[in-house]
Motif scaffolding. Structure first.
Motif, PDB file in Angstrom:
ATOM      1  N   LYS A 166       0.859  -1.181   0.000  1.00 26.65           N
ATOM      2  CA  LYS A 166       0.000   0.000   0.000  1.00 26.65           C
ATOM      3  C   LYS A 166       0.896   1.231   0.000  1.00 26.65           C
ATOM      4  O   LYS A 166       2.043   1.175   0.437  1.00 26.65           O
ATOM      5  N   ILE A 167       0.357   2.332  -0.476  1.00 25.69           N
ATOM      6  CA  ILE A 167       1.099   3.581  -0.404  1.00 25.69           C
ATOM      7  C   ILE A 167       0.955   4.140   1.005  1.00 25.69           C
ATOM      8  O   ILE A 167      -0.139   4.469   1.443  1.00 25.69           O
ATOM      9  N   LYS A 168       2.080   4.205   1.710  1.00 23.87           N
ATOM     10  CA  LYS A 168       2.043   4.700   3.087  1.00 23.87           C
ATOM     11  C   LYS A 168       2.159   6.221   3.127  1.00 23.87           C
ATOM     12  O   LYS A 168       1.473   6.888   3.909  1.00 23.87           O
ATOM     13  N   GLU A 169       3.023   6.759   2.273  1.00 22.20           N
ATOM     14  CA  GLU A 169       3.178   8.211   2.227  1.00 22.20           C
ATOM     15  C   GLU A 169       3.895   8.597   0.936  1.00 22.20           C
ATOM     16  O   GLU A 169       4.664   7.811   0.382  1.00 22.20           O
ATOM     17  N   ILE A 170       3.622   9.806   0.468  1.00 21.74           N
ATOM     18  CA  ILE A 170       4.316  10.364  -0.698  1.00 21.74           C
ATOM     19  C   ILE A 170       5.074  11.602  -0.240  1.00 21.74           C
ATOM     20  O   ILE A 170       4.494  12.519   0.345  1.00 21.74           O
ATOM     21  N   ILE A 171       6.377  11.600  -0.497  1.00 20.00           N
ATOM     22  CA  ILE A 171       7.242  12.679  -0.021  1.00 20.00           C
ATOM     23  C   ILE A 171       7.730  13.498  -1.211  1.00 20.00           C
ATOM     24  O   ILE A 171       8.284  12.952  -2.169  1.00 20.00           O
ATOM     25  N   ALA A 172       7.534  14.793  -1.157  1.00 19.72           N
ATOM     26  CA  ALA A 172       8.062  15.697  -2.173  1.00 19.72           C
ATOM     27  C   ALA A 172       9.516  16.001  -1.837  1.00 19.72           C
ATOM     28  O   ALA A 172       9.831  16.394  -0.710  1.00 19.72           O
ATOM     29  N   VAL A 173      10.408  15.795  -2.794  1.00 23.16           N
ATOM     30  CA  VAL A 173      11.829  16.040  -2.576  1.00 23.16           C
ATOM     31  C   VAL A 173      12.133  17.500  -2.915  1.00 23.16           C
ATOM     32  O   VAL A 173      11.754  17.974  -3.988  1.00 23.16           O
ATOM     33  N   PRO A 174      12.809  18.224  -2.029  1.00 25.00           N
ATOM     34  CA  PRO A 174      13.145  19.629  -2.315  1.00 25.00           C
ATOM     35  C   PRO A 174      13.922  19.764  -3.619  1.00 25.00           C
ATOM     36  O   PRO A 174      14.768  18.933  -3.935  1.00 25.00           O
ATOM     37  N   ALA A 175      13.594  20.779  -4.382  1.00 25.86           N
ATOM     38  CA  ALA A 175      14.248  20.986  -5.669  1.00 25.86           C
ATOM     39  C   ALA A 175      15.722  21.327  -5.487  1.00 25.86           C
ATOM     40  O   ALA A 175      16.112  21.987  -4.524  1.00 25.86           O
ATOM     41  N   MET A 176      16.534  20.832  -6.426  1.00 21.98           N
ATOM     42  CA  MET A 176      17.956  21.144  -6.404  1.00 21.98           C
ATOM     43  C   MET A 176      18.192  22.579  -6.880  1.00 21.98           C
ATOM     44  O   MET A 176      17.429  23.113  -7.676  1.00 21.98           O
ATOM     45  N   ARG A 177      19.272  23.179  -6.403  1.00 21.94           N
ATOM     46  CA  ARG A 177      19.702  24.474  -6.893  1.00 21.94           C
ATOM     47  C   ARG A 177      20.955  24.278  -7.737  1.00 21.94           C
ATOM     48  O   ARG A 177      21.939  23.719  -7.248  1.00 21.94           O
ATOM     49  N   ASP A 178      20.871  24.708  -8.986  1.00 21.17           N
ATOM     50  CA  ASP A 178      22.009  24.543  -9.899  1.00 21.17           C
ATOM     51  C   ASP A 178      22.440  23.084 -10.005  1.00 21.17           C
ATOM     52  O   ASP A 178      23.620  22.775 -10.136  1.00 21.17           O
ATOM     53  N   GLY A 179      21.453  22.178  -9.919  1.00 22.04           N
ATOM     54  CA  GLY A 179      21.751  20.761 -10.064  1.00 22.04           C
ATOM     55  C   GLY A 179      22.397  20.116  -8.857  1.00 22.04           C
ATOM     56  O   GLY A 179      22.828  18.969  -8.917  1.00 22.04           O
ATOM     57  N   VAL A 180      22.468  20.830  -7.731  1.00 23.74           N
ATOM     58  CA  VAL A 180      23.110  20.290  -6.527  1.00 23.74           C
ATOM     59  C   VAL A 180      22.159  20.413  -5.342  1.00 23.74           C
ATOM     60  O   VAL A 180      21.581  21.472  -5.106  1.00 23.74           O
ATOM     61  N   MET A 181      22.010  19.318  -4.604  1.00 23.67           N
ATOM     62  CA  MET A 181      21.200  19.346  -3.397  1.00 23.67           C
ATOM     63  C   MET A 181      22.124  19.429  -2.180  1.00 23.67           C
ATOM     64  O   MET A 181      23.038  18.620  -2.045  1.00 23.67           O
ATOM     65  N   PRO A 182      21.923  20.392  -1.290  1.00 18.96           N
ATOM     66  CA  PRO A 182      22.769  20.493  -0.093  1.00 18.96           C
ATOM     67  C   PRO A 182      22.741  19.200   0.717  1.00 18.96           C
ATOM     68  O   PRO A 182      21.704  18.528   0.803  1.00 18.96           O
ATOM     69  N   ASP A 183      23.880  18.827   1.305  1.00 16.54           N
ATOM     70  CA  ASP A 183      23.957  17.601   2.091  1.00 16.54           C
ATOM     71  C   ASP A 183      22.931  17.573   3.206  1.00 16.54           C
ATOM     72  O   ASP A 183      22.363  16.520   3.516  1.00 16.54           O
ATOM     73  N   SER A 184      22.691  18.707   3.832  1.00 19.58           N
ATOM     74  CA  SER A 184      21.737  18.753   4.946  1.00 19.58           C
ATOM     75  C   SER A 184      20.335  18.377   4.489  1.00 19.58           C
ATOM     76  O   SER A 184      19.594  17.697   5.209  1.00 19.58           O
ATOM     77  N   VAL A 185      19.969  18.798   3.284  1.00 19.49           N
ATOM     78  CA  VAL A 185      18.647  18.466   2.739  1.00 19.49           C
ATOM     79  C   VAL A 185      18.590  16.982   2.390  1.00 19.49           C
ATOM     80  O   VAL A 185      17.590  16.300   2.658  1.00 19.49           O
ATOM     81  N   THR A 186      19.677  16.470   1.790  1.00 24.14           N
ATOM     82  CA  THR A 186      19.724  15.053   1.445  1.00 24.14           C
ATOM     83  C   THR A 186      19.561  14.180   2.680  1.00 24.14           C
ATOM     84  O   THR A 186      18.750  13.242   2.706  1.00 24.14           O
ATOM     85  N   VAL A 187      20.314  14.488   3.725  1.00 22.35           N
ATOM     86  CA  VAL A 187      20.277  13.695   4.957  1.00 22.35           C
ATOM     87  C   VAL A 187      18.908  13.775   5.617  1.00 22.35           C
ATOM     88  O   VAL A 187      18.347  12.755   6.038  1.00 22.35           O
ATOM     89  N   SER A 188      18.347  14.962   5.711  1.00 21.31           N
ATOM     90  CA  SER A 188      17.054  15.108   6.384  1.00 21.31           C
ATOM     91  C   SER A 188      15.948  14.385   5.619  1.00 21.31           C
ATOM     92  O   SER A 188      15.046  13.796   6.229  1.00 21.31           O
ATOM     93  N   THR A 189      16.036  14.393   4.285  1.00 18.05           N
ATOM     94  CA  THR A 189      15.022  13.686   3.489  1.00 18.05           C
ATOM     95  C   THR A 189      15.189  12.181   3.634  1.00 18.05           C
ATOM     96  O   THR A 189      14.200  11.439   3.760  1.00 18.05           O
TER      97      THR A 189
END
Length: 280
Positions: A214-237
């Motif tokens: 079953k689908i438990k949850e759908i998570i929107a991933v924060p958009a990258m800036r200039d093709g790079v996602m900050p490590d803090s955002v990656t880890v928290s997601t």
């Protein structure tokens, strides 16, 4: 909405001839040109859903529509990239990529032209005359992706395509896949066990509960800036996905280990691999 999955349920019959529910009332909408990833415990029906979208199997209940058309068989608008590259060993890279085009009765000259364009996109233009046994694992998978893209599908269905590759090769292919997605605007439906992979690639992550899926949850991933996602955002997601999955992974462990089960709350943490299979 481009891809719609409405109330889809699927059963299989196990070795004991018992009917087992694999997917239970799946509802999902996917916009055209988006990148969606599915994660969840082993056996929760992720790949099954992908095959249903591909038309390789049929749901017991519910419907799947692409661009308003009901899916009831495979079609050129949906192409699957499997975990194994599945290349023909007796054909060269170019011949493997043009194989589907020639089945469509496209002239050899036109097929070669289209194939060369796609092979440049995956950085394999220097290997057009090589055979699969002469390629690395990552190169083989790039050929498989090229073979899928040359058919110009509307939806690219990817079933753990990088799971057998080493971490460095994965990183390269992640970058190339994102470049291809942005360039072609193809809709990507990506199944993976690797949480970090899902976070780095997808716009939305669909988290599945354990069987019946079953689908438990759908998570929107924060958009990258200039093709790079900050490590803090990656880890928290990643941590957010893991926290949602903790209960499901506990269920799997209890089912497999029975009285030997021992699992401390909060045991899950961020592993370098981000591979959820490590915890099951």
């Amino acid at each position: 909405m481009y891809l719609t999955i409405d109330n889809v349920t699927k059963h299989f019959v196990n070795e004991q001839k018992q009917k087992v529910k694999v997917l239970d009332d799946i509802n999902l909408e996917v916009e055209k040109g988006s990148f969606v990833s599915i994660v969840g415990p082993s056996g929760c029906g992720k790949s099954t859903l992908l095959y249903l979208i591909a038309g390789l199997d049929q749901p017991d209940n519910g419907d799947i529509h692409v661009a308003g058309n009901k899916v009831n068989k495979p079609g050129p608008d949906r192409v699957v990239v499997f975990q194994e590259a599945g290349l023909f060993p007796w054909l060269t890279v170019l011949e493997n990529v043009t194989y589907g085009l020639k089945l469509k009765k496209m002239s050899a000259a036109k097929a070669n032209e289209k194939a060369l364009e796609v092979l440049k996109m995956v950085h394999l233009s220097k290997y057009v005359h090589s055979y699969p046994h002469q390629l690395s694992g990552g190169m083989k998978q790039r050929v498989a992706i090229a073979r899928a893209l040359v058919m110009e599908p509307d939806i690219l269905l990817m079933d753990e395509p990088f799971s057998a590759l080493d971490e460095q090769t994965r990183m390269v292919l992640h970058k190339e896949l994102l470049e291809i997605w942005r360039k072609t605007k193809v809709t990507i439906f990506f199944v993976t066990h690797n949480i970090r992979e899902a976070v780095l690639l997808a716009e939305r992550i669909v988290v599945f509960a354990t069987r019946p899926g079953k689908i438990k949850e759908i998570i929107a991933v924060p958009a990258m800036r200039d093709g790079v996602m900050p490590d803090s955002v990656t880890v928290s997601t990643e941590q957010k996905v893991l926290s949602i999955l903790q209960e499901e992974i506990e269920k799997v462990l209890k089912e497999e280990m029975g009285n030997d089960y021992s699992f401390k709350t909060g045991y899950l943490h961020r592993y370098d691999s981000g591979d959820m299979g490590s915890h099951i």
